[in-house]
Design an enzyme around this catalytic site. Structure first.
Site, PDB file in Angstrom:
ATOM      1  N   ASP A  94      -0.818  -5.313  -0.115  1.00  0.00           N
ATOM      2  CA  ASP A  94      -1.125  -5.115   1.300  1.00  0.00           C
ATOM      3  C   ASP A  94      -0.387  -6.198   2.081  1.00  0.00           C
ATOM      4  O   ASP A  94       0.013  -7.229   1.525  1.00  0.00           O
ATOM      5  CB  ASP A  94      -2.640  -5.221   1.495  1.00  0.00           C
ATOM      6  CG  ASP A  94      -3.047  -5.308   2.946  1.00  0.00           C
ATOM      7  OD1 ASP A  94      -2.671  -4.401   3.713  1.00  0.00           O
ATOM      8  OD2 ASP A  94      -3.714  -6.301   3.315  1.00  0.00           O
ATOM      9  N   LEU A  95      -0.218  -5.990   3.375  1.00  0.00           N
ATOM     10  CA  LEU A  95       0.508  -6.968   4.194  1.00  0.00           C
ATOM     11  C   LEU A  95      -0.434  -7.886   4.978  1.00  0.00           C
ATOM     12  O   LEU A  95      -0.623  -9.039   4.617  1.00  0.00           O
ATOM     13  CB  LEU A  95       1.479  -6.242   5.131  1.00  0.00           C
ATOM     14  CG  LEU A  95       2.626  -5.483   4.445  1.00  0.00           C
ATOM     15  CD1 LEU A  95       3.550  -4.863   5.490  1.00  0.00           C
ATOM     16  CD2 LEU A  95       3.411  -6.390   3.508  1.00  0.00           C
ATOM     17  N   ASP A  96      -1.047  -7.387   6.038  1.00  0.00           N
ATOM     18  CA  ASP A  96      -1.851  -8.242   6.914  1.00  0.00           C
ATOM     19  C   ASP A  96      -3.077  -8.790   6.187  1.00  0.00           C
ATOM     20  O   ASP A  96      -3.867  -8.042   5.610  1.00  0.00           O
ATOM     21  CB  ASP A  96      -2.285  -7.460   8.153  1.00  0.00           C
ATOM     22  CG  ASP A  96      -1.101  -7.068   9.019  1.00  0.00           C
ATOM     23  OD1 ASP A  96      -0.618  -7.923   9.769  1.00  0.00           O
ATOM     24  OD2 ASP A  96      -0.636  -5.920   8.907  1.00  0.00           O
ATOM     25  N   SER A 101       0.485  -0.688   3.586  1.00  0.00           N
ATOM     26  CA  SER A 101      -0.105  -1.195   4.823  1.00  0.00           C
ATOM     27  C   SER A 101      -0.513  -0.063   5.756  1.00  0.00           C
ATOM     28  O   SER A 101      -0.047   1.065   5.626  1.00  0.00           O
ATOM     29  CB  SER A 101       0.919  -2.100   5.531  1.00  0.00           C
ATOM     30  OG  SER A 101       0.449  -2.538   6.786  1.00  0.00           O
ATOM     31  N   GLY A 102      -1.380  -0.403   6.690  1.00  0.00           N
ATOM     32  CA  GLY A 102      -1.707   0.528   7.755  1.00  0.00           C
ATOM     33  C   GLY A 102      -0.674   0.513   8.865  1.00  0.00           C
ATOM     34  O   GLY A 102      -0.731   1.318   9.793  1.00  0.00           O
ATOM     35  N   LYS A 133      -3.954   4.938   0.625  1.00  0.00           N
ATOM     36  CA  LYS A 133      -3.091   4.000  -0.096  1.00  0.00           C
ATOM     37  C   LYS A 133      -3.125   4.292  -1.598  1.00  0.00           C
ATOM     38  O   LYS A 133      -2.102   4.227  -2.282  1.00  0.00           O
ATOM     39  CB  LYS A 133      -3.518   2.556   0.162  1.00  0.00           C
ATOM     40  CG  LYS A 133      -3.164   2.028   1.547  1.00  0.00           C
ATOM     41  CD  LYS A 133      -3.468   0.537   1.627  1.00  0.00           C
ATOM     42  CE  LYS A 133      -3.120  -0.043   2.992  1.00  0.00           C
ATOM     43  NZ  LYS A 133      -3.354  -1.502   3.045  1.00  0.00           N
ATOM     44  N   ASN A 160      -9.497  -0.603   3.556  1.00  0.00           N
ATOM     45  CA  ASN A 160      -8.453   0.416   3.381  1.00  0.00           C
ATOM     46  C   ASN A 160      -7.619   0.173   2.124  1.00  0.00           C
ATOM     47  O   ASN A 160      -6.781   1.005   1.762  1.00  0.00           O
ATOM     48  CB  ASN A 160      -7.553   0.510   4.615  1.00  0.00           C
ATOM     49  CG  ASN A 160      -6.812  -0.783   4.912  1.00  0.00           C
ATOM     50  OD1 ASN A 160      -7.296  -1.882   4.617  1.00  0.00           O
ATOM     51  ND2 ASN A 160      -5.644  -0.667   5.512  1.00  0.00           N
TER      52      ASN A 160
END
Length: 266
Positions: free
Chosen positions: A8-10, A42-43, A191, A217
């Site tokens: 994931d990123l954030d 990511s979202g 995801k 998520n």
């Protein structure tokens, strides 16, 4: 040994300043040089994720908008699934008049919002896209990849999540990326679904995948991976439903890169 690394990123790979640090960039490139596959999940909108990938000058898989669009190593779109038009319309009208919530939409290459109140957890600096205002009475509801609702009234968002799940069930996939951001995509993707597609594409078992995340998520991709790692700064609900996941540290300390360095490089 793990061959697919999904991150994931954030709140996970990115620093609190929403950047990939020099150290993390170095580790990612070393991992790729060893023949490992890296997946950014990511979202975020696909355009923003492409910018991050291209700034590193690397070839990776990308799961964007929580799985609504999935890209291969050569930037080819290998899967996409948009929200049903009627469902998208219903979701947008749910909160359009609520002054405590911003209704935001990803449609093709565009980002739409219905208000920009900073108190409603609005963060325009997180995207390269220039947002546009919209009104549902004149809006085209086709080709919407994701609808998300932001607010600092967490109770309202939790109640909204319950209402959406109760009324739409498996027709949508609703989850929080952070306590102030509820994201909704088609029930046909997520995801985790994106990771399954990539795993099948490569002919590599999900047992050979190590995954990192911090939000709700991320839950389904963490659950199906051979090893799940969650951040110290993760959503408490994620920690509670994944008691066997390894907690690795805070994103402010480059914890994903440090962990991967110890596992694969040192």
């Amino acid at each position: 040994m793990y061959r697919i690394i999904t991150v994931d990123l954030d709140g996970t790979l990115l620093s609190p300043q929403n950047k990939i640090t020099k150290y993390t960039k170095k580790i990612i490139k070393l991992l790729l040089s060893k023949g490992l596959y890296v997946v950014f999940a990511s979202g975020r909108h696909h355009i923003d994720m492409m910018y991050i990938r291209d700034s590193l000058n690397i070839k990776i898989f990308m799961i964007t908008s929580n799985g609504a669009k999935i890209y291969g190593l050569d930037n080819q779109l290998i899967f996409e699934n948009d929200l049903n038009i009627d469902i998208a319309s219903n979701l947008i009208y749910l909160t359009h008049l609520d002054s405590d919530i911003i209704t935001q939409v990803y449609q093709n290459d565009h980002w739409y919002i219905n208000n920009s109140k900073i108190k409603n957890n609005f963060c325009p600096s997180l995207s390269l896209l220039q947002y546009q205002y919209f009104h549902p009475d004149t809006f085209n509801f086709s080709k919407i990849s994701k609808i998300f609702f932001t607010s600092n009234n967490f109770k309202k968002l939790f109640n909204l999540e319950k209402h959406i799940i109760d009324s739409l069930d498996k027709k949508v996939h609703a989850s929080f990326s952070s306590p102030g951001c509820l994201e909704v995509i088609s029930g046909k993707t997520s995801k985790g679904f994106g990771l399954k597609i990539i795993s099948n594409n490569l002919g590599i078992s999900l047992k050979e995948c190590i995954t990192f995340g911090n939000g709700m998520n991320d839950y389904d991709m963490l659950k199906i991976s051979g090893k799940a790692c969650i951040m110290e700064n993760s959503d408490l609900r994620l920690k509670n439903i994944l008691p066997h996941a390894e907690v690795i540290g805070n994103n402010k300390d480059d914890s994903v890169a440090v962990f991967l360095n110890k596992m694969f490089i040192i």
